[in-house]
Write a protein that holds these residues in place. Sequence first.
Motif, PDB file in Angstrom:
ATOM      1  N   UNK B  30      -4.927 -34.701 -11.005  1.00 53.87           N
ATOM      2  CA  UNK B  30      -4.089 -35.893 -11.053  1.00 53.87           C
ATOM      3  C   UNK B  30      -4.168 -36.434 -12.470  1.00 53.87           C
ATOM      4  N   UNK B  31      -2.998 -36.559 -13.137  1.00 51.41           N
ATOM      5  CA  UNK B  31      -2.997 -37.041 -14.516  1.00 51.41           C
ATOM      6  C   UNK B  31      -2.958 -38.559 -14.539  1.00 51.41           C
ATOM      7  N   UNK B  36       0.467 -39.124  -7.176  1.00 47.32           N
ATOM      8  CA  UNK B  36       0.405 -37.805  -6.556  1.00 47.32           C
ATOM      9  C   UNK B  36       0.475 -37.964  -5.044  1.00 47.32           C
ATOM     10  N   UNK B  37       1.393 -37.259  -4.427  1.00 55.04           N
ATOM     11  CA  UNK B  37       1.512 -37.313  -2.978  1.00 55.04           C
ATOM     12  C   UNK B  37       0.773 -36.142  -2.355  1.00 55.04           C
ATOM     13  N   UNK B 164      -6.543 -44.712  -7.379  1.00 53.88           N
ATOM     14  CA  UNK B 164      -6.365 -45.446  -6.136  1.00 53.88           C
ATOM     15  C   UNK B 164      -6.028 -44.422  -5.057  1.00 53.88           C
ATOM     16  N   UNK B 165      -6.776 -44.424  -3.962  1.00 53.72           N
ATOM     17  CA  UNK B 165      -6.480 -43.490  -2.877  1.00 53.72           C
ATOM     18  C   UNK B 165      -5.875 -44.287  -1.720  1.00 53.72           C
ATOM     19  N   UNK B 166      -4.649 -43.971  -1.355  1.00 53.52           N
ATOM     20  CA  UNK B 166      -4.006 -44.696  -0.260  1.00 53.52           C
ATOM     21  C   UNK B 166      -3.820 -43.743   0.909  1.00 53.52           C
ATOM     22  N   UNK B 167      -4.523 -44.045   2.016  1.00 50.50           N
ATOM     23  CA  UNK B 167      -4.486 -43.158   3.174  1.00 50.50           C
ATOM     24  C   UNK B 167      -3.454 -43.673   4.174  1.00 50.50           C
ATOM     25  N   UNK B 168      -2.273 -43.092   4.164  1.00 52.80           N
ATOM     26  CA  UNK B 168      -1.173 -43.487   5.045  1.00 52.80           C
ATOM     27  C   UNK B 168      -0.981 -44.992   5.037  1.00 52.80           C
ATOM     28  N   UNK B 169      -0.860 -45.516   3.832  1.00 52.93           N
ATOM     29  CA  UNK B 169      -0.773 -46.963   3.727  1.00 52.93           C
ATOM     30  C   UNK B 169       0.524 -47.487   4.329  1.00 52.93           C
ATOM     31  N   UNK B 170       1.557 -46.660   4.373  1.00 48.70           N
ATOM     32  CA  UNK B 170       2.859 -47.115   4.871  1.00 48.70           C
ATOM     33  C   UNK B 170       3.039 -46.862   6.369  1.00 48.70           C
ATOM     34  N   UNK B 171       2.066 -46.204   6.983  1.00 49.83           N
ATOM     35  CA  UNK B 171       2.221 -45.844   8.394  1.00 49.83           C
ATOM     36  C   UNK B 171       2.258 -47.093   9.265  1.00 49.83           C
ATOM     37  N   UNK B 172       3.077 -47.048  10.286  1.00 44.39           N
ATOM     38  CA  UNK B 172       3.100 -48.126  11.268  1.00 44.39           C
ATOM     39  C   UNK B 172       3.893 -49.351  10.863  1.00 44.39           C
ATOM     40  N   UNK B 173       4.596 -49.299   9.739  1.00 46.01           N
ATOM     41  CA  UNK B 173       5.394 -50.452   9.332  1.00 46.01           C
ATOM     42  C   UNK B 173       6.803 -50.324   9.897  1.00 46.01           C
ATOM     43  N   UNK B 174       7.433 -51.469  10.190  1.00 47.44           N
ATOM     44  CA  UNK B 174       8.827 -51.416  10.646  1.00 47.44           C
ATOM     45  C   UNK B 174       9.742 -51.277   9.423  1.00 47.44           C
ATOM     46  N   UNK B 193      -0.623 -47.392 -12.808  1.00 48.39           N
ATOM     47  CA  UNK B 193      -1.825 -47.020 -12.070  1.00 48.39           C
ATOM     48  C   UNK B 193      -1.789 -45.548 -11.672  1.00 48.39           C
ATOM     49  N   UNK B 194      -2.949 -44.970 -11.553  1.00 50.74           N
ATOM     50  CA  UNK B 194      -3.051 -43.588 -11.089  1.00 50.74           C
ATOM     51  C   UNK B 194      -3.317 -43.629  -9.584  1.00 50.74           C
ATOM     52  N   UNK B 195      -2.470 -42.971  -8.822  1.00 49.75           N
ATOM     53  CA  UNK B 195      -2.541 -43.117  -7.363  1.00 49.75           C
ATOM     54  C   UNK B 195      -2.468 -41.753  -6.678  1.00 49.75           C
ATOM     55  N   UNK B 196      -3.318 -41.573  -5.666  1.00 49.69           N
ATOM     56  CA  UNK B 196      -3.150 -40.432  -4.772  1.00 49.69           C
ATOM     57  C   UNK B 196      -2.764 -41.011  -3.432  1.00 49.69           C
ATOM     58  N   UNK B 197      -1.629 -40.607  -2.886  1.00 53.22           N
ATOM     59  CA  UNK B 197      -1.303 -41.139  -1.570  1.00 53.22           C
ATOM     60  C   UNK B 197      -1.064 -40.045  -0.549  1.00 53.22           C
ATOM     61  N   UNK B 198      -1.724 -40.257   0.594  1.00 57.63           N
ATOM     62  CA  UNK B 198      -1.495 -39.384   1.738  1.00 57.63           C
ATOM     63  C   UNK B 198      -0.401 -40.066   2.536  1.00 57.63           C
ATOM     64  N   UNK B 199       0.665 -39.363   2.802  1.00 58.66           N
ATOM     65  CA  UNK B 199       1.798 -40.064   3.402  1.00 58.66           C
ATOM     66  C   UNK B 199       2.615 -39.148   4.283  1.00 58.66           C
ATOM     67  N   UNK B 200       3.216 -39.743   5.317  1.00 56.75           N
ATOM     68  CA  UNK B 200       4.129 -39.009   6.181  1.00 56.75           C
ATOM     69  C   UNK B 200       5.571 -39.431   5.952  1.00 56.75           C
TER      70      UNK B 200
END
Lengths: 288, 246, 310
Positions: B30-31, B36-37, B164-174, B193-200
Motif C-alpha cells: 500500500x503506497x 486500497x480496496x 487506516x484499516x476499515x473493516x466493512x465500514x459501509x456495511x449495513x447502512x441504508x 490518508x492511507x487507507x485499506x478498506x475491506x468492502x462489499x
Amino acid sequence: MDILITGLFLGGTYALIAMGLNLQYGIARIMNLANGEMIVVGGFSAFWLYSSAQVSPLLTVFLVAPVAFLLNWLIYWIMLRPLVKRAKSRGQLEVDAILATFGLAFVSVGIMLAVFGGDYFSYSYLARPIRLLGDTYALNRATAFLAAVLICAAIYLWLNYSRPGMSIRAIAVSPESARLVGIDVPKLAALTFALGGAVTATGGALISMFFTLDASTGVIFTLKALVIVIMGGVGDVRGTIVAALLLGVLETFVAAVIDPGLTLAAAYLLFIVILLFRPQGLFGRRGT
Amino acid sequence: MRTDAPVLSLRGATKRFGGLVAVNDLDFDVAEHEVMGLIGPNGSGKSTTLNLISGALPPTSGGIALRGTPIENLPAQEIARKGVARTFQLVRLLPSMSVLDNVRAGAVFGHRRRWGAEAETHALRMLKLVGLDRRAHAHTGELTYIDTKRVELARVLASDPEVLLLDEWLAGLNPTELEEGIALIRRLRDDGRTIVLVEHVMDAIRSLCDACVVMSSGAKIAEGTPDEVLSDPEVIRAYLGDDDDA
Amino acid sequence: MIRADGRTLALVALVLAVAACLPLTGSAYWLSLGISIAMYTVLTTSWALFSGPTHYISLATAAFFGVGSYTTGIGIEYLPYWALPPIAGVLGAVMAALVGLATLRLSGVYFVIFTLGLAELVRQVIIWFQNISGQKGIYVLTKITEAQIFWQLLGLAALVYAAGWAIGRSRLGFALRIIGDDEEVARHSGINTARAKVALFMVSGAAAAVVGAVLAPRFVYIEPSTAFTPMLSFQVVIMALLGGTGRLWGPLVGVIPFTFLWEAISASFPNQTTLLLGVSFLVIVYLLPRGFVGLIEGTRRRMRAREAFA
C-alpha cells in the motif's frame, strides 16, 4: 507404588466432583462456586442416613442424586437464568454468576452451621483393609473409586452417544449455532446444570465414606474442582478425568513425602504451572 | 520521508487455523496516500488479513512491514502505536463513556499521544471531521447506527494513524447513509490518508479505491485498479462460483 | 472544574480532621469501631481502584494483608517499626505483580479462583514452615497505641484517596476505563492492557499489605489462621460492591453501614456471619448491581428527568 494407587483412588473421586463442575461451567456457562457446598450436602446426607438408620452410603446415592438434580434445576431457573438473561456480555455473566454462587455458597454454609453446628462429622463404613498388589488399602476408598469410575464412564458415553448428549456438546462448542439448529438451549443448560449438581452431590456422598467433612469444608473442594476443570480444559470430559487423577496422585505424594498440610499448596503449584504454560487445558487446542 | 517506498507491505502472509488456511501466502503493498480496496467473496480471508495487519492475530508465517519495519510479531497495542489503526466489522464503542471520551481514547493512546486539553481539542476536531461535533457529550447508547460508525471512525482518526484499516465500514447502512458514508471516506482520501478498506459495496470500491486486491479462498487472485480487477474473468468466476456453492 | 475540585478537597480535609479527633472522645468502643472503618475504607477503596474499572474480582486481600502482618511480626525484631509498613507495601506490590503477570492475561474466572486460593496457599506454606522450625505464632510487642494505629490508617486512607484521585485523572485511569469497557478496543487503541492492569493491581496489593503491617501491633499475637482469614477478602468485596465502585467515594458508602451491621451480627449471632456474607452477595447481585452509588445516581437522574418534564 501405594502412593500411586492411593492417589488414583483419590483422583477418581475428584474426577466425579470436577465433572459436575465442568458440566455446569462448560455447558451451562455458570462458574458455580457453590459446588463444594453441594459436596458437603451430599456427604451430610450420607452421614446422617448412615448414623441414624444404618443406610449404606452406596444406597444413599440413589436418593441424593435425584434430590440434588431437582435442587440444582430449581437453582438454575430461579437464580441463574435471570442473570443469563440480563447479561449483556459473557464477562458480565461471569462476574454475576461468581457473586451469586458465592452468595449461595455462604448461605448454605450458614444454614448448615445453624442446623448442624460447626462439628466435624465422619462415620466408619467399609473401613476394612484390602490387599492389592502386595499393599493394603482402605476398602471404602476403593469402593468410592469404583463407583466414580462407573459414573464417569456413564456420563462420557451419554455425552458422546446419546441424542441429548450430542446437543449438550453442541451447546458447549457454540450456543448460538446450537440455537439455530433447533436445540432448546435454556432447557438443556438447566438440565446440564442440574445433572452437574447431581454428579457433584453423588461425589460428596462417596467421599464422605473416607473423608472427614464439616460445614465449611466446601470451599476447599470447590478450589480443587476448579483447578481440575481448568487443568483438564473447560467442557472436556477426558481432560477432567486425567487432570483429576494427576491431582489425586500429586496430593497423595505431597502428603506422604512432604507434609499433609500442603495438599492445597500443591494443587496451586500445579495450577500456576498450567496457567503459565497451557492455559487452554491439557488437551485443549490454542484458541483460534 | 520517502514517498516511493510503500507504507504497508505484506510478503507471504499466511494464517492457518488448524487445517484451514484462512490467508495463503499473501503479498501486496500500500503506497502513501493510496486507498486500497481488499475485496472478495465471503470467507475469502479479507477480515483475517486485517486482523493479521492490526495484530489481533499473529500470522503463522510471512512478513508484514510498516514503512520497512517488521510488525508481524508485535502485539496489537504496539502495532497501534506504530500507526496502524482499525475499525471493527461489528462496531465497537466504549459503552460507558461519552462520544467525546470514545474519541479521546484514540487521541490519548494512539500513534501520536496527546493528553489534557490538547487531546480534547484534537478529539473535537475529529468529531467535526466526521460531522458529529454537536453530539460530543451524548451517550453512545443514544446514537443512530451510522453515528456509532462515525464515532468509531473518529476514534481511529484521532490517533493520527499512518494506515487506516476499515473493516466493512459501509456495511449495513441504508442508501442515504451510504452516500454520506462514501462522501466521508472520500474526504479522508482527499486529505491524503492511507487507507485499506475491506468492502462489499461495489459502488464504494469503484469510486474510492486507487487499487484493489481480490482474494478468494485465502489467496490473492487479482490486483489492479478497480475497473481492471472487476472485469477480470477469474474474479467474476470467484464471485459467481461462490454464489453457486452457497 | 478546578473550583469543584477545590471544594471537594476542602470537604475531604474537613472530614479527615473531624475523624482524626475520634480518639479524643476517650471511648475505646468508638475508637475500635473507627479503626475498623478506617481499615475497611483503605482496603475497599484500593480494591475498587483496580476491580472497579476492570471488573476483575480480586479475593487476594487476605493474602496481602497477611503478608503485611507477617512483615511487621518478623521485622519488628530487627528493624524500627516505622520502616516496616513501607517494606510491607513493597512486598505486597511485588506479590501482586507476580500474581497479575500469571493470571491477568486470562479470563476473569481464572483470576478469581487464583486469588481465592492465594491466601490459603501462603497460609499453608507458613504453617508448614512453622512446623519445621517448631515455632507457632509470633508476638508483636510494641508501644504503639490504638489511637496511633487509627491515625496511621487515616493517613493511609488520605493517601489512597489522593492516589485514586490522581489515577482517575491520569492516562492510566483512562486506560483502565477503556479496558473495562472493551479490552479488544483498548489493545487496538495502543494500550498495553496487561501492564495497566498489573500496575493497578500492585497499588491495591501494596495498600492491603500496608494495612496488615499497621494493624499487626494491635493483634499482639500473630498466627497464620488469624492473619490470613479468608473472610476478610469477602468482606472487602461485599463492602466495595455494596457501596459501588463507579466513584472513588463509593466503597466508603458501603463500609460504614456494613461495619455496623457486621459488629451487631457478630456480637449477637456470632455463628451467623457466614449467612450474612451470603445474603449480602445475593442482595448485591439481585437488588443492587451498581451499589448504593448506582441507587443514588439513578434516583437523582430520575428526579432531574422529572424536573425537566415538569
